[in-house]
Motif scaffolding. Sequence first.
Motif, PDB file in Angstrom:
ATOM      1  N   GLY A 297      10.623  11.348 112.541  1.00 57.69           N
ATOM      2  CA  GLY A 297      10.722  10.617 111.286  1.00 57.69           C
ATOM      3  C   GLY A 297       9.379  10.195 110.743  1.00 57.69           C
ATOM      4  O   GLY A 297       9.124  10.294 109.537  1.00 57.69           O
ATOM      5  N   LEU A 298       8.483   9.724 111.626  1.00 58.25           N
ATOM      6  CA  LEU A 298       7.153   9.311 111.186  1.00 58.25           C
ATOM      7  C   LEU A 298       6.359  10.507 110.680  1.00 58.25           C
ATOM      8  O   LEU A 298       5.703  10.433 109.632  1.00 58.25           O
ATOM      9  N   ALA A 299       6.411  11.625 111.399  1.00 64.41           N
ATOM     10  CA  ALA A 299       5.664  12.817 110.984  1.00 64.41           C
ATOM     11  C   ALA A 299       6.144  13.314 109.624  1.00 64.41           C
ATOM     12  O   ALA A 299       5.330  13.634 108.739  1.00 64.41           O
ATOM     13  N   LEU A 300       7.466  13.388 109.427  1.00 64.91           N
ATOM     14  CA  LEU A 300       7.998  13.877 108.154  1.00 64.91           C
ATOM     15  C   LEU A 300       7.722  12.889 107.024  1.00 64.91           C
ATOM     16  O   LEU A 300       7.439  13.294 105.889  1.00 64.91           O
ATOM     17  N   ALA A 301       7.808  11.593 107.318  1.00 67.36           N
ATOM     18  CA  ALA A 301       7.533  10.597 106.282  1.00 67.36           C
ATOM     19  C   ALA A 301       6.069  10.645 105.848  1.00 67.36           C
ATOM     20  O   ALA A 301       5.755  10.544 104.653  1.00 67.36           O
ATOM     21  N   LEU A 302       5.161  10.783 106.808  1.00 68.22           N
ATOM     22  CA  LEU A 302       3.738  10.873 106.466  1.00 68.22           C
ATOM     23  C   LEU A 302       3.433  12.159 105.708  1.00 68.22           C
ATOM     24  O   LEU A 302       2.653  12.161 104.749  1.00 68.22           O
ATOM     25  N   ALA A 303       4.069  13.257 106.125  1.00 68.89           N
ATOM     26  CA  ALA A 303       3.800  14.536 105.468  1.00 68.89           C
ATOM     27  C   ALA A 303       4.291  14.542 104.022  1.00 68.89           C
ATOM     28  O   ALA A 303       3.631  15.098 103.133  1.00 68.89           O
ATOM     29  N   THR A 304       5.455  13.939 103.780  1.00 65.89           N
ATOM     30  CA  THR A 304       6.006  13.948 102.420  1.00 65.89           C
ATOM     31  C   THR A 304       5.581  12.734 101.602  1.00 65.89           C
ATOM     32  O   THR A 304       5.700  12.766 100.369  1.00 65.89           O
ATOM     33  N   GLY A 305       5.104  11.678 102.255  1.00 68.40           N
ATOM     34  CA  GLY A 305       4.734  10.472 101.534  1.00 68.40           C
ATOM     35  C   GLY A 305       3.254  10.278 101.329  1.00 68.40           C
ATOM     36  O   GLY A 305       2.835   9.641 100.356  1.00 68.40           O
TER      37      GLY A 305
ATOM     38  N   MET B 274       0.848  12.930 101.310  1.00 69.90           N
ATOM     39  CA  MET B 274       0.216  14.056 100.626  1.00 69.90           C
ATOM     40  C   MET B 274       1.115  14.564  99.493  1.00 69.90           C
ATOM     41  O   MET B 274       2.322  14.694  99.666  1.00 69.90           O
ATOM     42  N   ARG B 275       0.509  14.858  98.365  1.00 75.17           N
ATOM     43  CA  ARG B 275       1.261  15.402  97.229  1.00 75.17           C
ATOM     44  C   ARG B 275       1.403  16.910  97.409  1.00 75.17           C
ATOM     45  O   ARG B 275       0.764  17.712  96.724  1.00 75.17           O
ATOM     46  N   LEU B 276       2.268  17.268  98.360  1.00 72.39           N
ATOM     47  CA  LEU B 276       2.485  18.673  98.677  1.00 72.39           C
ATOM     48  C   LEU B 276       3.502  19.281  97.722  1.00 72.39           C
ATOM     49  O   LEU B 276       4.410  18.578  97.247  1.00 72.39           O
ATOM     50  N   PRO B 277       3.412  20.574  97.444  1.00 68.54           N
ATOM     51  CA  PRO B 277       4.406  21.211  96.581  1.00 68.54           C
ATOM     52  C   PRO B 277       5.788  21.214  97.248  1.00 68.54           C
ATOM     53  O   PRO B 277       5.913  21.473  98.437  1.00 68.54           O
TER      54      PRO B 277
ATOM     55  N   PHE C  82      -2.080  11.161  98.544  1.00 73.23           N
ATOM     56  CA  PHE C  82      -3.381  11.780  98.349  1.00 73.23           C
ATOM     57  C   PHE C  82      -3.215  13.219  97.861  1.00 73.23           C
ATOM     58  O   PHE C  82      -2.220  13.881  98.149  1.00 73.23           O
ATOM     59  N   ALA C  83      -4.209  13.695  97.142  1.00 73.70           N
ATOM     60  CA  ALA C  83      -4.274  15.119  96.829  1.00 73.70           C
ATOM     61  C   ALA C  83      -4.620  15.865  98.112  1.00 73.70           C
ATOM     62  O   ALA C  83      -5.594  15.510  98.789  1.00 73.70           O
ATOM     63  N   PRO C  84      -3.853  16.887  98.504  1.00 73.09           N
ATOM     64  CA  PRO C  84      -4.075  17.517  99.816  1.00 73.09           C
ATOM     65  C   PRO C  84      -5.352  18.320  99.926  1.00 73.09           C
ATOM     66  O   PRO C  84      -5.899  18.485 101.012  1.00 73.09           O
ATOM     67  N   GLY C  85      -5.876  18.839  98.795  1.00 70.44           N
ATOM     68  CA  GLY C  85      -7.098  19.628  98.861  1.00 70.44           C
ATOM     69  C   GLY C  85      -6.916  20.927  99.641  1.00 70.44           C
ATOM     70  O   GLY C  85      -5.873  21.583  99.565  1.00 70.44           O
ATOM     71  N   ARG C  86      -7.922  21.265 100.448  1.00 68.22           N
ATOM     72  CA  ARG C  86      -7.866  22.524 101.201  1.00 68.22           C
ATOM     73  C   ARG C  86      -6.793  22.498 102.276  1.00 68.22           C
ATOM     74  O   ARG C  86      -6.325  23.551 102.714  1.00 68.22           O
ATOM     75  N   ALA C  87      -6.421  21.324 102.724  1.00 67.61           N
ATOM     76  CA  ALA C  87      -5.401  21.238 103.783  1.00 67.61           C
ATOM     77  C   ALA C  87      -3.993  21.383 103.249  1.00 67.61           C
ATOM     78  O   ALA C  87      -3.029  21.337 104.023  1.00 67.61           O
ATOM     79  N   GLY C  88      -3.847  21.568 101.937  1.00 70.12           N
ATOM     80  CA  GLY C  88      -2.519  21.611 101.340  1.00 70.12           C
ATOM     81  C   GLY C  88      -1.637  22.709 101.899  1.00 70.12           C
ATOM     82  O   GLY C  88      -0.508  22.457 102.347  1.00 70.12           O
ATOM     83  N   TRP C  89      -2.123  23.938 101.894  1.00 67.18           N
ATOM     84  CA  TRP C  89      -1.291  25.066 102.352  1.00 67.18           C
ATOM     85  C   TRP C  89      -0.993  24.999 103.846  1.00 67.18           C
ATOM     86  O   TRP C  89       0.158  25.201 104.247  1.00 67.18           O
ATOM     87  N   PRO C  90      -1.977  24.718 104.706  1.00 64.14           N
ATOM     88  CA  PRO C  90      -1.615  24.571 106.135  1.00 64.14           C
ATOM     89  C   PRO C  90      -0.592  23.471 106.383  1.00 64.14           C
ATOM     90  O   PRO C  90       0.334  23.637 107.184  1.00 64.14           O
TER      91      PRO C  90
ATOM     92  N   ALA D 227       9.857  16.944  97.224  1.00 62.89           N
ATOM     93  CA  ALA D 227      11.171  16.352  96.937  1.00 62.89           C
ATOM     94  C   ALA D 227      12.264  17.087  97.704  1.00 62.89           C
ATOM     95  O   ALA D 227      13.143  16.475  98.322  1.00 62.89           O
ATOM     96  N   LEU D 228      12.200  18.424  97.699  1.00 64.24           N
ATOM     97  CA  LEU D 228      13.170  19.217  98.454  1.00 64.24           C
ATOM     98  C   LEU D 228      12.988  19.003  99.951  1.00 64.24           C
ATOM     99  O   LEU D 228      13.968  18.918 100.706  1.00 64.24           O
ATOM    100  N   ALA D 229      11.727  18.888 100.384  1.00 69.96           N
ATOM    101  CA  ALA D 229      11.474  18.630 101.805  1.00 69.96           C
ATOM    102  C   ALA D 229      12.051  17.283 102.223  1.00 69.96           C
ATOM    103  O   ALA D 229      12.611  17.151 103.323  1.00 69.96           O
TER     104      ALA D 229
END
Length: 553
Positions: free
Chosen positions: A68-76, A78-81, A278-286, A84-86
């Motif tokens: 839960g913490l990992a998914l919350a941090l990943a979706t909360g 970073m502004r990843l594409p 945050f804007a993910p920058g280069r780490a966005g795709w990984p 919302a679906l994730a």
Amino acid sequence: MAALLAFYLAVTALYPLARLFALALGPGADGAPFGLLRETFASFGFRRALWNTLWSSAGSVVVSVLLGLALALATGLMRLPGRALASFLALSPVLIPSQIMALGWIELTGPGSPVLSPLGLAPPAGRPNPLYSGGGVVWLMGIEHMPLVFIAVRAALQAIPADLVEAARIGGAGTGRIIARVLLPLTLPALVAGAMLSFAAAVGNFGVPALLGIPGRFSVLTTLIYQRLNGFGPAVIGKVAAIAAVLVALALAALVLRHILQKRWSVPMASGVGFAGFAPGRAGWPLSIALWAGLGVLCLAPLLALLATALVPALGVGLSLETATFENFANVLANSAVRRAFLNSVSISLAAAALSGGIAILLGWLGGVGRSRVGRVLGWAADAGFVVPGTVLGLAMILVYLRPLPLVGLSLYGTAAILLLAYLGRFLPLVLRPVEAEIASADPALDEAARIAGVGVARRIAFIAAPTLAPTAIAGALLIFMTALNELTVSALLWSAGHETIGVQIFSMQYEGNSTSAAAISVLALGLVGVLVLVVDRFGRNLPRATLPWRTP
């Protein structure tokens, strides 16, 4: 109105639970005080089940917190594409009944796994499924209750003012330091609260331990109650009542500890623009690839395995264009017991949803608009059937409604009415809390104007409160319908011949070894829930935030 609502709450939950606890605390066969509890604690089977319950629940909390913490941090954070679906997929265990999720994981990890076998990763033929063990119970309960942690942490992240992050940036802190020194400490109270909720939910979980623990000889308190009632009948209701009292004590201890820690560690924050990530920058795709890979394994792979199992003629047959068949679906739809189970579940769940929606409007109005102290107490008491484990509520219903009712001389046990009463007592808070939130945020001027003009209570409720609260009540009622449709924990104790439910039918078929038919019923049930989710989501877009769980983040 208060008297009628109190009577309603009493017959659906409060009186049965009070009778159960009074029985559990009563004397034993020798007349000694608290004899039933003493006899229960002296039983080796109980002590083993208690230990298994404690360590499996604690282990599942670790899994829930990590995921839960990992998914919350990943979706909360970073502004990843597609976040919302994730977020919706991360909340999908809330919508999937525990027995269906467990069945999907059983098919995914078994020797004949339609997903792992083509990859050469499935266990060898003849080897037992690794999930039939305490570790399997820990893993699946952790996934099932992970959304409780996810929702809490995501909400806490959104409540953090963006000014704090900007101040840290101005002070020269990088992204990593801001996360470690600002954001994570502020989300700690929410993380602890979600962890305590997941522990309380794990203590009362029945579906996962029943499907995985019973075949693996891993007994917990909920399955011990089921097995003893199933084996000895109502004759042992006093002893299982003592087990139920221990279950409630464990769940309440977790909730009280949650309240204490949250009150002590919570930090008041000024209102303002919330942190948007945050804007993910280069780490966005990984990060996106890692996020979707994790969600694929946790949420999608078991459902694909379940669908593949439903499409093959027998276990062990690989899924291909030549072997794919809809025969399992045709067989279960031709089965009169399955059709009856769907009809029973739909009708009982629909009745429970409709009645709960109307009661929530009355109860919410009484405590909110009417400012009745009794109404507020009744609103608080409505949580009783929801807070206790479902197994405990089912057992309480058997205790009270097994004997013929006074005056009418009829017993509700063995009828659909006892299932309806249990659903009413258990799921009312799902619609009551959003209704109360809507009342709290509404302008009371219209009701006050009507009261000054001499309009009576009944007309004010019918023509002012009901139309205003109807959208929220309907959305909450549909949420009850979805939850009760595949319910197993309460139904496993209360169903009878002719009154089967979908959850009971899935559990029975899997328990008998008919996995392909159980998978077919599960797919049909999930399809029905999926349609309902789309309807409720479209209907509830403008409703209070707490109404729909997948719209909380």
